[in-house]
Design a protein around this motif. Structure first.
Motif, short mmCIF file in Angstrom:
data_model
loop_
_atom_site.label_atom_id
_atom_site.label_comp_id
_atom_site.label_asym_id
_atom_site.label_seq_id
_atom_site.Cartn_x
_atom_site.Cartn_y
_atom_site.Cartn_z
N ASN A 1 46.02 54.89 58.17
CA ASN A 1 45.34 54.19 58.70
C ASN A 1 44.80 53.11 57.85
OD1 ASN A 1 44.81 55.37 61.17
ND2 ASN A 1 43.20 56.81 60.57
N GLU A 2 45.74 52.93 56.62
CA GLU A 2 45.31 51.64 55.86
C GLU A 2 46.30 50.53 56.07
OE1 GLU A 2 44.74 51.82 51.20
OE2 GLU A 2 46.97 52.14 51.55
N ILE A 3 46.00 49.64 56.15
CA ILE A 3 46.90 48.35 55.96
C ILE A 3 46.52 47.36 55.17
CG2 ILE A 3 47.33 46.07 57.44
CD1 ILE A 3 46.88 47.74 60.02
N ILE A 4 47.61 46.80 54.45
CA ILE A 4 47.47 45.93 53.29
C ILE A 4 48.55 44.64 53.66
CG2 ILE A 4 47.78 45.24 51.04
CD1 ILE A 4 46.99 48.24 50.39
N GLN B 1 44.74 40.40 52.10
CA GLN B 1 43.50 41.49 52.58
C GLN B 1 43.95 42.74 52.69
OE1 GLN B 1 41.33 39.48 55.59
NE2 GLN B 1 39.48 41.20 55.69
N GLU B 2 42.76 43.66 52.55
CA GLU B 2 42.99 45.15 52.55
C GLU B 2 42.16 45.48 53.67
OE1 GLU B 2 42.68 49.21 49.86
OE2 GLU B 2 42.10 47.27 49.05
N PHE B 3 42.85 46.43 54.41
CA PHE B 3 41.86 47.43 55.55
C PHE B 3 42.09 48.86 55.35
CE2 PHE B 3 43.55 43.20 57.36
CZ PHE B 3 42.21 42.52 57.88
N PRO B 4 41.08 49.22 54.47
CA PRO B 4 41.22 50.62 54.08
C PRO B 4 41.29 51.43 55.28
CG PRO B 4 39.26 49.91 53.39
CD PRO B 4 40.07 48.74 53.97
N ASP B 5 40.34 51.25 56.45
CA ASP B 5 40.33 52.12 57.20
C ASP B 5 40.45 51.53 58.78
OD1 ASP B 5 40.01 54.66 58.91
OD2 ASP B 5 37.95 54.53 59.03
N TYR B 6 41.72 51.11 59.19
CA TYR B 6 41.81 50.16 60.16
C TYR B 6 41.89 50.92 61.74
CZ TYR B 6 44.09 46.70 62.96
OH TYR B 6 44.28 45.51 64.06
N GLN B 7 41.06 50.48 62.42
CA GLN B 7 41.24 51.27 63.66
C GLN B 7 42.09 50.82 64.81
OE1 GLN B 7 38.88 53.91 63.90
NE2 GLN B 7 38.43 53.56 61.80
N PHE B 8 43.13 51.66 64.97
CA PHE B 8 44.40 51.26 65.71
C PHE B 8 43.86 51.50 67.05
CE2 PHE B 8 46.50 52.19 62.00
CZ PHE B 8 47.36 50.98 61.81
N LYS B 9 44.13 50.61 68.20
CA LYS B 9 43.82 51.05 69.40
C LYS B 9 44.80 51.97 69.82
CE LYS B 9 40.84 47.43 69.84
NZ LYS B 9 41.11 46.21 70.46
N ASN B 10 44.47 52.51 71.41
CA ASN B 10 44.99 53.55 72.06
C ASN B 10 46.50 53.17 72.43
OD1 ASN B 10 43.14 55.23 71.52
ND2 ASN B 10 42.19 54.73 73.59
N THR B 11 46.87 52.00 72.99
CA THR B 11 48.27 51.70 73.33
C THR B 11 48.64 50.61 72.43
OG1 THR B 11 47.39 49.81 74.74
CG2 THR B 11 47.25 52.00 75.73
#
Length: 503
Positions: A277-280, A100-110
């Protein structure tokens, strides 16, 4: 198609999930699913040659191809029936199927929140189809080569190489070091950005004794797969390391599938590729890079076959073209050319007799391998190996269509100081043998300042068409595509009536 059907049949015997998640399937259902299955394949390629690799995919697989913003990677969709053809691509190093591809993954702050999200991610991914592709792929993927270790005690003094020549201990050490250097090159994929690569080691080492005790029990049970997670991270704004991401994500994968973690003897390698911000998430389809296909006798600066292919493709060889590599080393470029463009004639030349011998041995090894594979005598390859002087080539003026070579960087071979005399002399002799108007040259060098200076004095004979920036073993290098101008070659006035040599 038979290989795919056979591998599909084997899929029935493998337990991809734990007992609670196993679903009874029939042979016909697996075959029908595989027949209509389309997946996204990711491939690592030499940096700078992403467009070349994409063009090859479109040409040979007839599939749309996307170039990743993460340098050195491409992605394309294929039906599972084309998987064997993917392994025949000449421009790709490693392959993986995208889960699966996540083109704009939103990382948390911590960090804690991000790592918790990675743990939760493992159970939400669509693993089923990629694992089917992984299993089918095992029937024709290239196995990792096991290299023999040289006994240091027996290598002291002079060693007969079987051809009447004597090699000393230094030569043996050079071979082993060169082999190691070629392996290290695999890890230089992103020159412009900082990248961390980490592999989940796994905490199951303490349970080895239990595994041995339960060995007889496992023989009667469904096979349990071994796995590892490799995280490739690029970017400066992450609050976690590659090791932490691989550890937590890998632990969740282990809990989900009940697989066993094993860093070296693994069956499945799960990839977690993070670029900004991309995860694959993917599953590796190659154990060993596909660029290890032609060379068996390595030199100090052996070029990757995939990079050699990219350089050759830049010149668009046509049938009956005469293509030379005047500084061939181990012959990586002309051998790749002879394999892919068999309707051209290739000449591998070098001034070093040891390099010419290595090139000839590589050609011979390739012919032997081809003969063993086909089970009949080989007709040979359209290639010859010659010892010559780059500044005084034994070729007629205007007789060569294409020149492709890896010029001395002045690092492992030659010196920066010597290049200031060598490069102008090389370009001059290349312009003499290259066909005016239609001739092309593709030259790789890391000594860009010296090359630019030499080229500036040859503007009437060479025109620069294109430059590709590449990364060679951590060195930022350039591949120059030159076009021979229509102007006829006129040799400059020579002192004492003889041509000098900068060697």
């Amino acid at each position: 198609m038979s290989d795919i059907q056979e591998a599909t049949n084997q899929l029935l015997d493998v337990n991809l999930h734990d007992n609670q998640r196993s679903v009874p399937v029939t042979e016909s259902s697996i075959r029908s699913e595989s027949k209509n299955l389309h997946v996204t394949i990711g491939a690592t390629v030499p940096t700078g040659f992403e467009q070349t690799a994409a063009d090859e995919v479109r040409e040979k697989l007839r599939s749309p191809c996307k170039i990743s913003k993460d340098r050195g990677k491409i992605y394309f969709d294929i039906p599972v029936e084309s998987l064997a053809q993917v392994h025949c691509l000449r421009s790709v190093d490693n392959l993986f199927v995208v889960v699966q591809e996540f083109p704009d993954y939103q990382f948390k702050n911590t960090k804690e929140e991000v790592l918790k999200d990675f743990e939760d991610l493992a159970g939400k991914l669509p693993w089923s189809d990629p694992l089917k592709v992984w299993k089918i792929n095992t029937s024709f993927k290239k196995k990792k080569t096991k290299r023999k270790k040289i006994n240091q005690n027996s290598s002291k003094g002079k060693i007969d190489n079987g051809q009447g020549d004597k090699l000393d201990e230094k030569d043996v050490k050079e071979f082993t070091n060169n082999d190691l250097d070629s392996h290290i090159l695999d890890y230089y994929e992103n020159p412009a950005i900082k990248e961390e690569v980490s592999t989940l080691v796994g905490d199951d080492l303490a349970s080895c004794k239990d595994e041995i005790d339960e060995g007889s029990k496992e023989e009667t049970e469904l096979q349990t797969l071994k796995f590892r997670v490799t995280c490739n991270r690029a970017g400066e704004k992450h609050c976690f390391t590659s090791n932490e991401a691989a550890r937590d994500f890998g632990g969740a994968v282990q809990d989900y599938f009940k697989w066993k973690a094993d860093m070296t003897n693994f069956d499945v390698e799960v990839l977690l590729n993070i670029h900004d911000n991309e995860i694959i998430v993917g599953i590796a389809l190659t154990e060993e890079s596909l660029h290890r296909r032609n060379i068996t006798h390595f030199g100090p600066t052996t070029l990757r076959s995939t990079l050699a292919y990219g350089m050759l493709r830049l010149c668009a060889p046509q049938p009956t073209d005469i293509i030379i590599d005047p500084m061939c080393g181990t012959g990586a470029i002309p051998i790749e050319g002879a394999m892919e463009w068999a309707d051209c004639y290739h000449i591998a030349g070098d001034n070093n007799p040891l390099a010419v011998k290595r090139a000839a041995n590589n050609i011979s090894s390739l012919l032997t391998k081809s003969q063993m594979k086909d089970g009949k005598p080989s007709w040979g390859l359209p290639i010859d190996a010659v010892q010559w002087d780059i500044c005084n080539l034994p070729l007629r003026t205007g007789s060569v269509d294409i020149i492709v070579t890896d010029m001395p960087f002045g690092k492992r071979m030659g010196s920066k100081k010597r290049n200031w005399n060598l490069y102008p002399a090389c370009l001059q002799e290349m312009s003499r043998v290259c066909r005016p108007g239609t001739g092309r040259a593709v030259l790789l060098t890391q000594d860009k300042k010296c090359f630019t200076k030499a080229l500036s004095g040859m503007g009437h004979l060479w025109r620069k068409v294109h430059t590709v920036w590449v990364n060679i073993g951590g060195l930022h290098a350039a591949v120059y595509l030159l076009k021979r101008t229509p102007q006829a070659f006129v040799h400059p006035v020579e002192q004492d009536g003889e041509r000098g040599t900068p060697w």
